[in-house]
Design an enzyme around this catalytic site. Structure first.
Site, PDB file in Angstrom:
ATOM      1  N   ASN A 116       0.917  -1.424   0.546  1.00 41.29           N
ATOM      2  CA  ASN A 116       0.056  -0.334  -0.277  1.00 41.29           C
ATOM      3  C   ASN A 116       1.228   1.535  -0.009  1.00 41.29           C
ATOM      4  O   ASN A 116       0.741   2.514   0.584  1.00 41.29           O
ATOM      5  CB  ASN A 116      -0.969  -0.108   1.245  1.00 41.29           C
ATOM      6  CG  ASN A 116      -1.891   1.068   0.822  1.00 41.29           C
ATOM      7  OD1 ASN A 116      -2.114   2.238   0.260  1.00 41.29           O
ATOM      8  ND2 ASN A 116      -2.552   1.300   2.263  1.00 41.29           N
ATOM      9  N   CYS A 649      -8.431   2.781  -7.336  1.00 45.69           N
ATOM     10  CA  CYS A 649      -7.732   3.773  -7.781  1.00 45.69           C
ATOM     11  C   CYS A 649      -5.562   3.657  -7.478  1.00 45.69           C
ATOM     12  O   CYS A 649      -5.351   2.480  -6.863  1.00 45.69           O
ATOM     13  CB  CYS A 649      -7.323   5.319  -6.657  1.00 45.69           C
ATOM     14  SG  CYS A 649      -7.344   4.692  -4.842  1.00 45.69           S
ATOM     15  N   HIS A 658      -9.912  -7.725 -17.047  1.00 48.72           N
ATOM     16  CA  HIS A 658     -10.854  -8.388 -17.880  1.00 48.72           C
ATOM     17  C   HIS A 658     -11.728  -9.284 -16.246  1.00 48.72           C
ATOM     18  O   HIS A 658     -12.548  -9.385 -16.010  1.00 48.72           O
ATOM     19  CB  HIS A 658     -10.507  -9.914 -18.218  1.00 48.72           C
ATOM     20  CG  HIS A 658     -10.119  -9.526 -20.304  1.00 48.72           C
ATOM     21  ND1 HIS A 658     -11.232  -8.761 -20.828  1.00 48.72           N
ATOM     22  CD2 HIS A 658      -9.042  -9.647 -20.295  1.00 48.72           C
ATOM     23  CE1 HIS A 658     -10.320  -8.850 -22.437  1.00 48.72           C
ATOM     24  NE2 HIS A 658      -8.752  -8.689 -21.874  1.00 48.72           N
ATOM     25  N   ASP A 662     -14.498  -8.837 -14.932  1.00 52.12           N
ATOM     26  CA  ASP A 662     -15.589 -10.345 -14.346  1.00 52.12           C
ATOM     27  C   ASP A 662     -15.965 -10.054 -13.000  1.00 52.12           C
ATOM     28  O   ASP A 662     -17.251 -10.155 -12.029  1.00 52.12           O
ATOM     29  CB  ASP A 662     -15.106 -11.541 -13.798  1.00 52.12           C
ATOM     30  CG  ASP A 662     -15.442 -12.251 -14.413  1.00 52.12           C
ATOM     31  OD1 ASP A 662     -16.224 -12.833 -14.667  1.00 52.12           O
ATOM     32  OD2 ASP A 662     -14.798 -13.285 -13.568  1.00 52.12           O
ATOM     33  N   HIS A 701      -4.661  13.893  -5.274  1.00 49.91           N
ATOM     34  CA  HIS A 701      -3.607  14.088  -4.500  1.00 49.91           C
ATOM     35  C   HIS A 701      -2.768  15.811  -4.886  1.00 49.91           C
ATOM     36  O   HIS A 701      -1.430  15.660  -4.515  1.00 49.91           O
ATOM     37  CB  HIS A 701      -2.854  12.848  -4.650  1.00 49.91           C
ATOM     38  CG  HIS A 701      -3.263  11.242  -3.950  1.00 49.91           C
ATOM     39  ND1 HIS A 701      -4.343  11.546  -4.790  1.00 49.91           N
ATOM     40  CD2 HIS A 701      -3.637  10.928  -2.497  1.00 49.91           C
ATOM     41  CE1 HIS A 701      -4.617  10.273  -4.525  1.00 49.91           C
ATOM     42  NE2 HIS A 701      -4.166  10.143  -3.001  1.00 49.91           N
ATOM     43  N   CYS A 733     -10.359  10.295  -7.035  1.00 49.26           N
ATOM     44  CA  CYS A 733      -9.962   9.617  -5.902  1.00 49.26           C
ATOM     45  C   CYS A 733     -11.131  10.600  -4.855  1.00 49.26           C
ATOM     46  O   CYS A 733     -11.978  11.633  -4.770  1.00 49.26           O
ATOM     47  CB  CYS A 733      -8.946   9.228  -4.994  1.00 49.26           C
ATOM     48  SG  CYS A 733      -8.879   7.479  -4.180  1.00 49.26           S
TER      49      CYS A 733
END
Length: 765
Positions: A116, A649, A658, A662, A701, A733
């Protein structure tokens, strides 16, 4: 037996650097004030490691924003738009690259591998004039030397730096970034020469890209780079550090054949298979830095098991050549457990933050050299046994419900186009509908209200009244701006994951367990220690309250199961997917309660879905299968007329598009503007997307306010590859880190741009 730490958290135990940075950015303190806070933090960290007995103490792992940006500064690779004219790069240019300024946008920011943490992506091309423009690595080594400490300067390795870069705007996307190796190596040679000149005896090159699936051309770049550096490195001990996964067999072969290299660092927590490669052959006389203490989680190390691993390695490389280390930088974990005075004592005994991990590393090194601290090892064994047998870890009903998920893929009963038609009849939205992602600015007053409520200084009634007033303010502002689908602004939430974790069973929370995400942005990940369930509704009251204030659709705002998982410190005693399924069931209950309460649009954020993608391709399909399945579980039972949004983000999504399709969400909002509209390229290449989609039209940001014309231009680029009837208009965001003085004009311009395009589209018919 020696010990080593790959890197250390920068923010300080009480986020001292965060507050110093924000004070400097706001013009409330000077550059000298900021530098003093940074120097005090570095001094404290180095002395802490030295006091614990650490032999190989890292320097140059401190950063005012990001270590990759530091390398960009070192190489003088400043994009022309920042107006840098040479010389030592100062704060103005440095922070403009990181954050943008009033006239130019910031550089792209993306996730650091599968963490992160975010890094600033270098923008390179054939015309970049590299020069030695930041002496930070040398300055910090000298700073430590003045304190009487010999450190190991750490540099991002030259090949990883180029592999983590992107072609600058205007440069062909196929430009071979590795062709710049010959241009950056002379700068590395200058840095190495200076470090030797001031007395460095070791240098650490972080080359984490070696754990990726690299072709022979990329692997050869490592061989070429270190061959070129060999003569400059003569007289120095050189460590090449890898982390976050196993090193593939071909990469291991290339790494252990590098010229001029003294030692190799491996992650034995996330890369246990590397042990087999070492058993198959390790270069004679070289050092092995064994990362057996987890740099990315907060659980106490199994010291007995780690000691067994180290003893096996000792038999291969020899006692004098084995160094006990962390698996990666401790940047990804919290700072010090000592600061957690409110944490449950039993749970606290199961944990180790960065300061405790330093002690674990050194305890293992001492034990390996015959000086085992029996009391330390006994306490560790008792804590592990306590965790294994604790009744608070297991909930049989939850495990039964999760096990029952097998055998269904949990899809909604109709396809997305049918659902969108039903939703449009109910919501009656214009083309190019506008919305925001969830949060609005978190003012000082709002933070004070939450803080005082938590400290029991104000009553629940006073707290609810204050939050309702804030929600009403946010709702009225959005109506004034004429935004189509509203949010309540999340004033009751300090952090999107922490907020939900506090209301779910199986989670524990810290007071000071902060971890840097990017720049001054810190998060406080919850600790998932046991089985997860939802005792009570979590958001229904606030979402219903907000909906009652407006006739416009109000989004219910939830964090998705994969993001809660990836943004938490996750239990390591069962597979991650099992924990994720448990969280998915809890969120499913909340989604269905929101629908019953009359919320017709529900956003389930999966900001971190891409972040958790394994680094090796062979492991990615399994992860994507259970991660996407977890999301579908949360909303498989809602009506066609309930519109399910998700948000993602700051990652590269093109390679998982894909899987995103899904997920079967009705609408996805996704970061786009800061990555130079990279996302749109996947649609230009022919991927068909039938659900609603909102690629972000401006970067939240950065404090910069985009003009109506700039946003309209972005929307037009989107309309070139996406159908008008599926396109949404929204920021990249949430807005919590911005000020209202930035948010109001930016959103006003965003709505104006959407209306302008609607008028143009209508007149073109």
């Amino acid at each position: 037996m020696a010990s080593h730490i790959v890197g250390y958290p920068r923010m300080g135990p009480k986020r001292e650097l965060k507050f110093a940075l924000e004070s400097f950015w706001d013009g409330k303190s000077s550059a000298e004030d900021l530098k003093k806070v940074a120097a005090d933090l570095r001094s404290s960290i180095w002395k802490q490691m030295a006091g614990a007995g650490t032999k190989y103490i890292p320097s140059n792992t401190f950063s005012y924003y990001d270590q990759v940006l530091d390398t960009t500064a070192m190489l003088g690779a400043v994009p022309p738009r920042y107006g840098w004219n040479g010389g030592e790069i100062g704060f103005e240019t440095y922070f403009s690259m990181a954050r943008g300024n009033a006239s130019v946008p910031a550089m792209e920011m993306t996730k650091w591998f599968d963490t992160n943490y975010h890094f600033i992506v270098p923008e390179l091309g054939p015309d970049v004039k590299f020069s030695y423009a930041s002496h930070k690595a040398v300055d910090e080594f000298k700073e430590a030397k003045a304190l009487g400490l010999d450190t190991v300067p750490v540099l991002i390795g030259p090949v990883s730096y180029l592999l983590l870069s992107k072609p600058a705007k205007g440069v062909e996307k196929t430009f071979p970034l590795l062709s710049l190796l010959d241009k950056i190596l002379p700068i590395y040679k200058e840095v190495i020469s200076e470090l030797k000149g001031v007395g460095a005896s070791w240098i650490q090159f972080d080359e984490p890209t070696l754990v990726m699936d690299l072709d022979s051309h990329k692997l050869k770049a490592f061989t070429d780079a270190y061959s070129e550096l060999e003569s400059s490195l003569s007289g120095l001990n050189v460590l090449v550090e890898t982390y976050f996964a196993d090193v593939p067999a071909e990469a291991y072969k290339a790494l252990t054949s590098l010229k001029g290299v003294t030692g190799y660092g491996f992650d034995f927590v996330r890369g246990s298979n590397t042990l087999d490669l070492i058993k198959g052959g390790f270069p004679k006389g070289k050092y092995l830095f064994a990362g057996v203490v987890d740099g990315r989680n907060i659980w106490a190390n199994d010291l007995a098991a780690s000691l067994g691993t180290l003893q096996a390695l000792e038999g291969i490389v020899g006692k004098e050549k084995l160094v006990v280390s962390t698996s990666s930088s401790l940047l990804h974990t919290a700072v010090d457990l000592v600061n957690e005075t409110k944490l449950d004592k039993e749970i606290k005994s199961w944990l180790a933050f960065a300061a405790q991990k330093i002690l674990e590393v050194n305890a293992l090194a001492k034990a390996l050299s015959g000086h085992k601290d029996e009391a330390f090892f006994s306490a560790n064994a008792a804590a592990l046994a306590s965790r294994k047998s604790s009744p608070r870890v297991t909930n049989e009903a939850v495990q039964k419900d999760a096990a029952a998920l097998k055998g269904s893929d949990h899809r909604r009963s109709t396809n997305v186009s049918t659902r969108l038609d039903a939703q449009q009849k109910k919501l009656n939205l214009p083309i190019l509908p506008t919305t925001t992602i969830g949060s609005f600015p978190q003012t000082i007053e709002l933070r004070r209200v939450r803080r005082e409520y938590k400290a029991k200084k104000i009553s629940e009634g006073e707290y609810v009244k204050a939050i309702k007033e804030e929600i009403n303010k946010v709702v009225k502002l959005q109506e004034e701006l004429d935004i189509d689908v509203l949010v309540h602004g999340e004033p009751e939430r300090n952090d999107m994951v922490e907020y939900f974790g506090e209301q779910l069973s199986g989670f524990a929370f810290t007071v000071n367990g902060w971890v840097q995400s990017y720049g001054s942005r810190c998060v406080k990940p919850p600790i998932i220690y046991g089985d997860v369930s939802r005792p009570n509704p979590m958001t229904v009251f606030w979402s219903s309250t907000a909906q009652s204030m407006t006739a416009r659709p109000m989004k219910g705002m939830l964090t998705g199961p994969v993001t809660i998982l990836n943004w938490s410190f996750v239990r390591n005693d069962q597979p991650r997917f099992e924990t994720c399924y448990q969280i998915a069931l809890a969120i499913k209950n909340e989604v269905e309660d929101l629908e019953k309460a009359g919320i017709n649009v529900i956003q389930i954020d999966e900001a971190a879905l891409r972040e958790g993608l394994p680094l090796r391709k062979s492991e990615q399909a399994f992860y994507l299968d259970w991660a996407v399945h977890s999301f579908r579980i949360t909303n498989c039972g809602v009506n066609d007329t309930t519109q399910i949004h998700t948000h993602m983000c700051y990652s590269n999504f093109n390679d998982i598009i894909h899987s995103i399709i899904d997920m079967d969400a009705d609408v996805i909002t996704i970061e786009n503007s800061r990555s130079d509209e990279k996302l749109l390229s996947v649609f230009r290449e022919g991927v068909k997307y039938g659900a609603g989609i909102g690629p972000g039209v401006y970067d939240i940001h950065s404090p910069r306010i985009p003009s109506t014309e700039e946003i309209a231009d972005r929307i037009n680029k989107m309309l070139a590859v996406l159908e008008t009837n599926i396109l949404w208009v929204n920021p990249d965001c949430g807005l919590k880190t911005r000020k209202y003085s930035e948010v109001k004009p930016a959103l006003k311009n965003m709505v104006a741009a959407a209306k302008l395009l609607r008028t143009q589209l209508a007149s073109a018919k």
